[in-house]
Design a protein around this motif. Structure first.
Motif, PDB file in Angstrom:
ATOM      1  N   GLU A 172      40.659  27.725  42.555  1.00 20.33           N
ATOM      2  CA  GLU A 172      42.098  27.849  42.347  1.00 20.33           C
ATOM      3  C   GLU A 172      42.522  27.224  41.020  1.00 20.33           C
ATOM      4  O   GLU A 172      43.364  27.770  40.296  1.00 20.33           O
ATOM      5  N   MET A 173      41.933  26.083  40.685  1.00 22.66           N
ATOM      6  CA  MET A 173      42.258  25.413  39.432  1.00 22.66           C
ATOM      7  C   MET A 173      41.891  26.281  38.237  1.00 22.66           C
ATOM      8  O   MET A 173      42.681  26.450  37.297  1.00 22.66           O
ATOM      9  N   LEU A 174      40.700  26.871  38.258  1.00 25.34           N
ATOM     10  CA  LEU A 174      40.248  27.708  37.151  1.00 25.34           C
ATOM     11  C   LEU A 174      41.036  29.010  37.063  1.00 25.34           C
ATOM     12  O   LEU A 174      41.328  29.496  35.970  1.00 25.34           O
ATOM     13  N   SER A 175      41.398  29.563  38.201  1.00 29.23           N
ATOM     14  CA  SER A 175      42.202  30.788  38.210  1.00 29.23           C
ATOM     15  C   SER A 175      43.558  30.542  37.558  1.00 29.23           C
ATOM     16  O   SER A 175      44.019  31.333  36.733  1.00 29.23           O
ATOM     17  N   ALA A 176      44.188  29.424  37.909  1.00 22.40           N
ATOM     18  CA  ALA A 176      45.492  29.095  37.329  1.00 22.40           C
ATOM     19  C   ALA A 176      45.368  28.819  35.836  1.00 22.40           C
ATOM     20  O   ALA A 176      46.207  29.238  35.041  1.00 22.40           O
ATOM     21  N   LEU A 177      44.300  28.132  35.453  1.00 24.73           N
ATOM     22  CA  LEU A 177      44.083  27.806  34.037  1.00 24.73           C
ATOM     23  C   LEU A 177      43.876  29.080  33.219  1.00 24.73           C
ATOM     24  O   LEU A 177      44.415  29.219  32.117  1.00 24.73           O
ATOM     25  N   GLY A 178      43.102  30.010  33.759  1.00 23.62           N
ATOM     26  CA  GLY A 178      42.850  31.264  33.058  1.00 23.62           C
ATOM     27  C   GLY A 178      44.111  32.078  32.860  1.00 23.62           C
ATOM     28  O   GLY A 178      44.341  32.647  31.783  1.00 23.62           O
ATOM     29  N   ARG A 179      44.954  32.144  33.913  1.00 27.01           N
ATOM     30  CA  ARG A 179      46.204  32.894  33.807  1.00 27.01           C
ATOM     31  C   ARG A 179      47.152  32.254  32.805  1.00 27.01           C
ATOM     32  O   ARG A 179      47.774  32.937  31.985  1.00 27.01           O
ATOM     33  N   GLU A 180      47.261  30.937  32.865  1.00 28.27           N
ATOM     34  CA  GLU A 180      48.238  30.235  32.022  1.00 28.27           C
ATOM     35  C   GLU A 180      47.874  30.297  30.545  1.00 28.27           C
ATOM     36  O   GLU A 180      48.746  30.436  29.680  1.00 28.27           O
ATOM     37  N   HIS A 181      46.571  30.191  30.242  1.00 28.96           N
ATOM     38  CA  HIS A 181      46.160  30.095  28.842  1.00 28.96           C
ATOM     39  C   HIS A 181      45.444  31.344  28.331  1.00 28.96           C
ATOM     40  O   HIS A 181      44.954  31.344  27.198  1.00 28.96           O
ATOM     41  N   GLN A 182      45.371  32.383  29.167  1.00 22.22           N
ATOM     42  CA  GLN A 182      44.775  33.654  28.753  1.00 22.22           C
ATOM     43  C   GLN A 182      43.344  33.466  28.247  1.00 22.22           C
ATOM     44  O   GLN A 182      42.972  33.943  27.178  1.00 22.22           O
ATOM     45  N   ILE A 183      42.539  32.739  29.033  1.00 17.71           N
ATOM     46  CA  ILE A 183      41.128  32.573  28.696  1.00 17.71           C
ATOM     47  C   ILE A 183      40.282  33.019  29.885  1.00 17.71           C
ATOM     48  O   ILE A 183      40.762  33.069  31.020  1.00 17.71           O
TER      49      ILE A 183
END
Length: 198
Positions: free
Chosen positions: A70-81
């Motif tokens: 969940e942490m990585l999914s949110a990080l990817g969406r927020e920062h487009q990585i």
């Protein structure tokens, strides 16, 4: 945290009152006072974030993988990585909750640092559980360890301290291709065997 928060809040109120007085008087330093008030308010927000990072709830062994996903999914969406996560099917239930909690927060801090300082396009987290150890690696393809990527600071000290608390080995090093690799290797406890006696 409580006393610091109260002190900063009182400072913010006093600074806002000063700024308002200067504005009413048409004083040329009024914009500077307003800027200082804004910086104090930002400091309050940062203090709250630090407190949350140190005092967050435990992450149970059975929830570690889900929480990291969940942490990585949110990080990817927020920062487009692009975030990739490799992990075992599950974490043994006998693993100490302190281990899984500290590993989660190490991963979160390392991932946040990578995005904030390295500006990567890809972030990879690998969790391996074998031979009596849990091996956590966070690697990015960002700017690497340089002037733009600090090798010291509060976040790094907290990660290192968390690893020490659970008997782990913590390392920060350049990754292949110019990025950065954070690794924490932690021994897993030996499972307790229960026997029933008549």
């Amino acid at each position: 945290h409580d006393s610091l928060g109260q002190h900063l809040t009182a400072t913010s109120i006093a600074t806002n009152i000063l700024a308002q007085s200067l504005e009413r008087a048409g004083h040329p330093e009024a914009p500077r006072a307003r800027s200082i008030a804004k910086m104090v308010q930002e400091g309050i927000g940062q203090a709250r974030q630090i407190a949350r990072g140190l005092l967050l709830s435990n992450v149970e062994p059975g929830q570690l993988i889900v929480e990291l996903e969940e942490m990585l999914s949110a990080l990817g969406r927020e920062h487009q990585i692009t975030c990739r996560f490799s992990h075992p099917p599950d974490i043994p239930a006998y693993v100490d909750v302190a281990i899984t909690s500290h590993l989660y927060y190490i991963a979160r801090e390392a991932a946040s640092n990578a995005v904030r300082h390295g500006r990567p396009t890809r972030l990879t987290v690998v969790l391996i559980a074998n031979r009596g150890t849990l091996d956590l690696t966070i690697e990015d393809d960002g700017s690497g360890l340089s002037v733009t990527r600090p090798t010291s600071g509060l976040g790094l000290r907290i990660m290192s301290h968390r690893a020490e608390l659970i008997g782990g080995e913590f390392s920060l090093e350049p990754a292949g291709g110019g990025g950065t690799r954070v690794r924490c290797l932690v021994p897993m406890p030996v499972p307790v065997l229960e026997r029933a006696f008549p």
